[in-house]
Each structure stands twice: as structure tokens, then as C-alpha cells.
Design a protein around this motif. Structure first.
Motif, mmCIF file in Angstrom:
data_model
loop_
_atom_site.group_PDB
_atom_site.id
_atom_site.type_symbol
_atom_site.label_atom_id
_atom_site.label_comp_id
_atom_site.label_asym_id
_atom_site.label_seq_id
_atom_site.Cartn_x
_atom_site.Cartn_y
_atom_site.Cartn_z
ATOM 1 N N ARG A 1 80.067 83.031 42.786
ATOM 2 C CA ARG A 1 78.602 82.961 42.814
ATOM 3 C C ARG A 1 78.077 82.372 44.123
ATOM 4 O O ARG A 1 76.992 82.756 44.577
ATOM 5 N N SER A 2 78.826 81.474 44.723
ATOM 6 C CA SER A 2 78.365 80.932 46.006
ATOM 7 C C SER A 2 78.559 81.953 47.126
ATOM 8 O O SER A 2 77.701 82.092 48.006
ATOM 9 N N HIS A 3 79.683 82.680 47.103
ATOM 10 C CA HIS A 3 79.883 83.724 48.105
ATOM 11 C C HIS A 3 78.804 84.804 47.978
ATOM 12 O O HIS A 3 78.322 85.334 48.981
ATOM 13 N N PRO B 1 96.618 71.705 48.904
ATOM 14 C CA PRO B 1 95.951 72.595 49.856
ATOM 15 C C PRO B 1 94.751 73.293 49.206
ATOM 16 O O PRO B 1 94.849 73.777 48.074
ATOM 17 N N ALA B 2 93.645 73.313 49.925
ATOM 18 C CA ALA B 2 92.399 73.898 49.414
ATOM 19 C C ALA B 2 92.457 75.412 49.574
ATOM 20 O O ALA B 2 91.877 75.990 50.487
ATOM 21 N N LEU B 3 93.150 76.067 48.648
ATOM 22 C CA LEU B 3 93.416 77.495 48.761
ATOM 23 C C LEU B 3 92.196 78.363 48.494
ATOM 24 O O LEU B 3 92.105 79.478 49.007
ATOM 25 N N GLY B 4 91.256 77.875 47.663
ATOM 26 C CA GLY B 4 90.218 78.785 47.206
ATOM 27 C C GLY B 4 90.882 79.934 46.475
ATOM 28 O O GLY B 4 91.673 79.733 45.549
ATOM 29 N N THR B 5 90.602 81.171 46.910
ATOM 30 C CA THR B 5 91.224 82.346 46.294
ATOM 31 C C THR B 5 92.452 82.828 47.069
ATOM 32 O O THR B 5 93.015 83.864 46.751
ATOM 33 N N HIS B 6 92.868 82.077 48.091
ATOM 34 C CA HIS B 6 93.981 82.517 48.927
ATOM 35 C C HIS B 6 95.316 82.431 48.189
ATOM 36 O O HIS B 6 95.466 81.698 47.207
ATOM 37 N N THR B 7 96.279 83.165 48.701
ATOM 38 C CA THR B 7 97.638 83.125 48.169
ATOM 39 C C THR B 7 98.263 81.757 48.438
ATOM 40 O O THR B 7 98.029 81.143 49.476
ATOM 41 N N ALA B 8 99.065 81.274 47.494
ATOM 42 C CA ALA B 8 99.726 79.978 47.642
ATOM 43 C C ALA B 8 100.618 79.966 48.877
ATOM 44 O O ALA B 8 101.211 80.985 49.251
ATOM 45 N N ALA C 1 79.485 73.506 39.319
ATOM 46 C CA ALA C 1 80.230 72.678 40.270
ATOM 47 C C ALA C 1 81.622 72.465 39.698
ATOM 48 O O ALA C 1 81.824 71.637 38.804
ATOM 49 N N GLN C 2 82.589 73.213 40.220
ATOM 50 C CA GLN C 2 83.942 73.204 39.689
ATOM 51 C C GLN C 2 84.917 72.636 40.716
ATOM 52 O O GLN C 2 84.828 72.934 41.901
ATOM 53 N N VAL C 3 85.853 71.826 40.248
ATOM 54 C CA VAL C 3 86.890 71.275 41.116
ATOM 55 C C VAL C 3 88.219 71.307 40.381
ATOM 56 O O VAL C 3 88.274 71.394 39.149
ATOM 57 N N TYR D 1 83.257 69.970 54.974
ATOM 58 C CA TYR D 1 82.537 68.998 54.158
ATOM 59 C C TYR D 1 82.755 69.357 52.680
ATOM 60 O O TYR D 1 83.883 69.612 52.277
ATOM 61 N N ASN D 2 81.733 69.394 51.855
ATOM 62 C CA ASN D 2 81.941 69.592 50.416
ATOM 63 C C ASN D 2 82.450 70.983 50.048
ATOM 64 O O ASN D 2 82.938 71.188 48.939
ATOM 65 N N LYS D 3 82.358 71.959 50.957
ATOM 66 C CA LYS D 3 82.938 73.281 50.690
ATOM 67 C C LYS D 3 84.438 73.165 50.455
ATOM 68 O O LYS D 3 85.003 73.913 49.635
ATOM 69 N N ASN D 4 85.106 72.268 51.166
ATOM 70 C CA ASN D 4 86.550 72.101 51.016
ATOM 71 C C ASN D 4 86.920 71.717 49.590
ATOM 72 O O ASN D 4 88.006 72.048 49.117
ATOM 73 N N ILE D 5 86.007 71.054 48.892
ATOM 74 C CA ILE D 5 86.252 70.614 47.519
ATOM 75 C C ILE D 5 85.788 71.656 46.509
ATOM 76 O O ILE D 5 86.556 72.113 45.666
ATOM 77 N N VAL D 6 84.508 72.061 46.574
ATOM 78 C CA VAL D 6 83.946 72.904 45.514
ATOM 79 C C VAL D 6 84.275 74.384 45.665
ATOM 80 O O VAL D 6 84.086 75.156 44.718
ATOM 81 N N VAL D 7 84.765 74.785 46.831
ATOM 82 C CA VAL D 7 85.279 76.146 47.000
ATOM 83 C C VAL D 7 86.789 76.111 47.191
ATOM 84 O O VAL D 7 87.530 76.815 46.514
ATOM 85 N N GLY D 8 87.261 75.250 48.086
ATOM 86 C CA GLY D 8 88.694 75.162 48.345
ATOM 87 C C GLY D 8 89.506 74.798 47.120
ATOM 88 O O GLY D 8 90.646 75.258 46.952
ATOM 89 N N THR D 9 88.942 73.969 46.231
ATOM 90 C CA THR D 9 89.615 73.650 44.964
ATOM 91 C C THR D 9 88.740 74.071 43.787
ATOM 92 O O THR D 9 88.892 73.562 42.685
ATOM 93 N N GLY D 10 87.825 75.007 44.043
ATOM 94 C CA GLY D 10 86.875 75.423 43.017
ATOM 95 C C GLY D 10 87.423 76.487 42.089
ATOM 96 O O GLY D 10 88.572 76.916 42.192
ATOM 97 N N GLY D 11 86.548 76.912 41.171
ATOM 98 C CA GLY D 11 86.927 77.899 40.168
ATOM 99 C C GLY D 11 86.261 79.240 40.385
ATOM 100 O O GLY D 11 85.462 79.429 41.305
ATOM 101 N N ARG D 12 86.595 80.165 39.505
ATOM 102 C CA ARG D 12 86.142 81.553 39.634
ATOM 103 C C ARG D 12 84.643 81.672 39.799
ATOM 104 O O ARG D 12 84.147 82.282 40.751
#
Length: 341
Positions: A176-178, A70-77, A129-131, A160-171
């Protein structure tokens, strides 16, 4: 680059069986795949029908679908009951938890010069670009990025690519994108498929993600006359074309233009979905462009119990509050960035 499914209109209403058939038909065009990873959203995007589509993919691939991230980003598991509610009978031992502070690999950096240009001179730093390492190092021959294209306050149109680079991205990638979206201004971003944040993600995709076997499965969901929800479109592809088509339809079905500014609005946040102001602020994002000057916005949020989904973010919001762009820019310039944020 290919488009494997493109169907949708303002009055389309895809049934579950049609969604399954269209997905299977699209996946068949990819040829045999033996090690598949699904990357759907979490329960905060339950209405996307991504849980259903992930289940159809699992039924199609069987034991060749090796994991669901699941592409949590910063969300709770997600809790086990939330997984069961959204994804049905997919075995829970297939699910992985994304940790945005520890589970990531940086594939490259968008140069500071590009960030400076996109931020109109406000930000001068490179963007990583973090995944999740499972995506970059898992050896999958198919990564299914599943989700909904819908107006979004940070990226204009979600997915689209937000699901990868933010949803599974790093700090750093997420923060920085937000921040770029915030300083550029939500009013200039919301509902626009092309904007500075998206251009940064597209730069990263073109330069650092093209070697990954990512296929995007994207829905457009709209409201019916009776108040229910309908899947108005399904787009499957491995490049930006499927996103642009979905965004074009979303612009038609997910915006309601009011005849005159609203003087008073009441928003109810479903307690099963909204537990923090980090998510609940959508009540502000998605109404403010329709509100009159000095309008009143009342938010009913019986499930909200914290500010941030993350403890550190929660403590920062408690310390600094919500102050607006000028005050935030000044505060960031005045205080060093902590490596623990």
C-alpha cells in the motif's frame, strides 16, 4: 529526542577508522545496552557501508548484540556468501531472515482519511504500520537501524523509518505504501525528504513506534572525482532530525544536474547486485528525469533473470506487464485484491 553524531559535507571523506570511532562515540552516549538488535540493509545496499558499520557495532557490543535482521522488504533472503561478503566475520548464526508475509505484527493503522488526503483523493484505505515480530516482541533495549540516505523513487529519500516499516514490514504495509508513491508520481517524489509516503511513515512512527528503542545510523555516500565512493556524512540519532540532515547532504552529493536533456543513455547493471527487474528498474527511475522526450535508454543487465524478487509479484508482472499509472489504477479498480499477493 537526541542527535548523537552529525558530521558531513560535500567534500568529507570518512575513513573506516573514522567511521568506527564516530559510531563507538555515538553508541557510548546511549549508556549501557545489554540486548541489541541490528537492522541493516541487504546486499542491494552494499555501497551504504552498512555492512561495515554493523560489524563495528558487533565488535563494540560483543555478545550483547543478539541478532542481525537484514531489512529485506520483499527481497530474496541473503545467501551465506553474500552475508560473508557484506558483513565480514560476524557469526552467521546471528542473522535472521525476514518473511514479509508471516513474520510481522501490526502496531496500528494510519487512518484512511489521512491516506485520502496524502494521495490527493486517489486512495481511500487505512495503512497498517507493520514490523517484524523480532522488533516488536524481542525485548531488545536497543534496535540499531543502519543504512544510507540516498534518493529513492518510492520514498523520495531512502532510509530512516522506511528501513523499519518497509524493510521489516508486511504485505499490506509494503504494497500500500508503494502504491501510494506510484499514484502520486515518482517525478514529484524523487529526492524530496518530505512527500506523501514519508508523511504516512512519520505518522506511524509518531503514533505507533515511539515505544521502541530505535536509533538510526545513517550514511551519505557520494562519488569521488576518480570514480570511487566516499562516505560524505554520518548521522546518528533517535528521531527525524538525523534523517533530515542526511537528506539535505544527499541532495547535494547524489544528484547530477545535466546541462540539457539526454537523448541516449546506456545503463549497466552489476550482475552481483541486480538479478530482477524489480531492482533493475532503477535504471529507469534514476535516469528518466534527465532523459529527453522520445530518448533512447539501453539497459545492459547480464544478471537479470526474473521480474519480481518474490514469486507472486513476479507472476503478477508477467500477467499485467508495465502499463503506467492510469492503466494500473483502472486494473486495480476492476479486479478484487487477492489476500495471497
Amino acid at each position: 529526542m537526541s542527535l548523537y553524531c552529525s558530521i558531513g559535507s560535500t567534500d568529507t571523506d570518512l575513513t573506516p577508522q573514522q567511521l568506527n570511532d564516530l559510531l563507538v562515540e555515538g553508541l557510548a552516549k546511549l549508556g549501557p545496552r545489554n540486548k541489541v538488535l541490528a537492522v541493516p540493509p541487504d546486499q542491494t545496499r552494499e555501497h551504504s557501508r552498512a555492512g561495515e558499520l554493523t560489524r563495528y557495532a558487533w565488535q563494540h557490543y560483543g555478545d550483547r548484540l543478539k541478532a542481525v535482521l537484514p531489512a529485506l522488504g520483499t527481497h530474496t533472503a541473503m545467501r551465506p556468501d553474500q552475508i560473508a561478503h557484506m558483513f565480514g566475520d560476524i557469526p552467521q548464526d546471528l542473522f535472521r531472515v525476514h518473511n514479509w508475509r508471516t513474520d510481522v505484527e501490526t502496531l496500528g493503522e494510519v487512518p484512511a482519511e489521512f491516506m485520502l488526503e496524502q494521495s490527493e483523493g486517489k486512495l481511500n484505505y487505512a495503512w497498517p504500520a507493520q514490523v517484524n515480530k523480532l522488533i516488536s516482541q524481542g525485548g531488545f533495549d536497543l534496535i540499531l537501524s543502519i543504512g544510507q540516505v540516498v534518493p529513492h523513487e518510492v520514498i523520495g529519500m531512502a532510509n530512516y523509518n522506511k528501513n523499519i516499516v518497509v524493510g521489516t514490514g508486511g504485505r499490506d504495509g509494503i504494497n500500500r505504501s508503494h502504491y501510494l508513491g506510484a499514484v502520486y508520481g515518482m517525478e514529484r517524489i524523487l529526492g524530496r525528504a518530505d512527500n506523501p509516503v514519508r508523511r504516512v511513515f512519520n505518522y506511524a512512527t509518531d503514533h505507533f513506534l515511539n515505544h521502541l528503542p530505535i536509533v538510526y545510523v545513517q550514511t551519505v555516500v557520494g562519488r569521488k572525482a576518480d570514480g570511487g565512493l566516499a562516505v560524505r556524512g554520518l548521522y546518528i540519532g533517535d528521531d527525524i532530525e538525523c534523517f533530515n540532515l542526511a537528506a539535505e547532504l544527499s541532495l547535494k552529493v547524489n544528484f547530477e544536474i545535466v546541462d540539457e536533456p539526454i537523448k541516449k543513455a546506456v545503463v549497466y547493471l552489476d550482475p552481483s547486485e541486480f538479478h530482477s527487474t524489480w531492482l533493475g528498474n532503477k535504471a529507469v527511475y534514476r535516469t528518466r528525469m534527465a532523459l529527453a522526450d522520445d530518448a533512447e535508454l539501453i539497459v545492459l543487465a547480464p544478471g537479470v533473470k526474473e521480474f519480481g524478487e518474490d514469486k507472486t509479484i513476479d507472476s503478477l508482472i508477467r500477467k499485467y506487464g508495465y502499463r503506467g499509472t492510469p492503466a494500473t489504477l483502472e486494473a486495480v479498480n476492476a479486479h478484487p485484491i487477492s489476500p495471497t499477493i
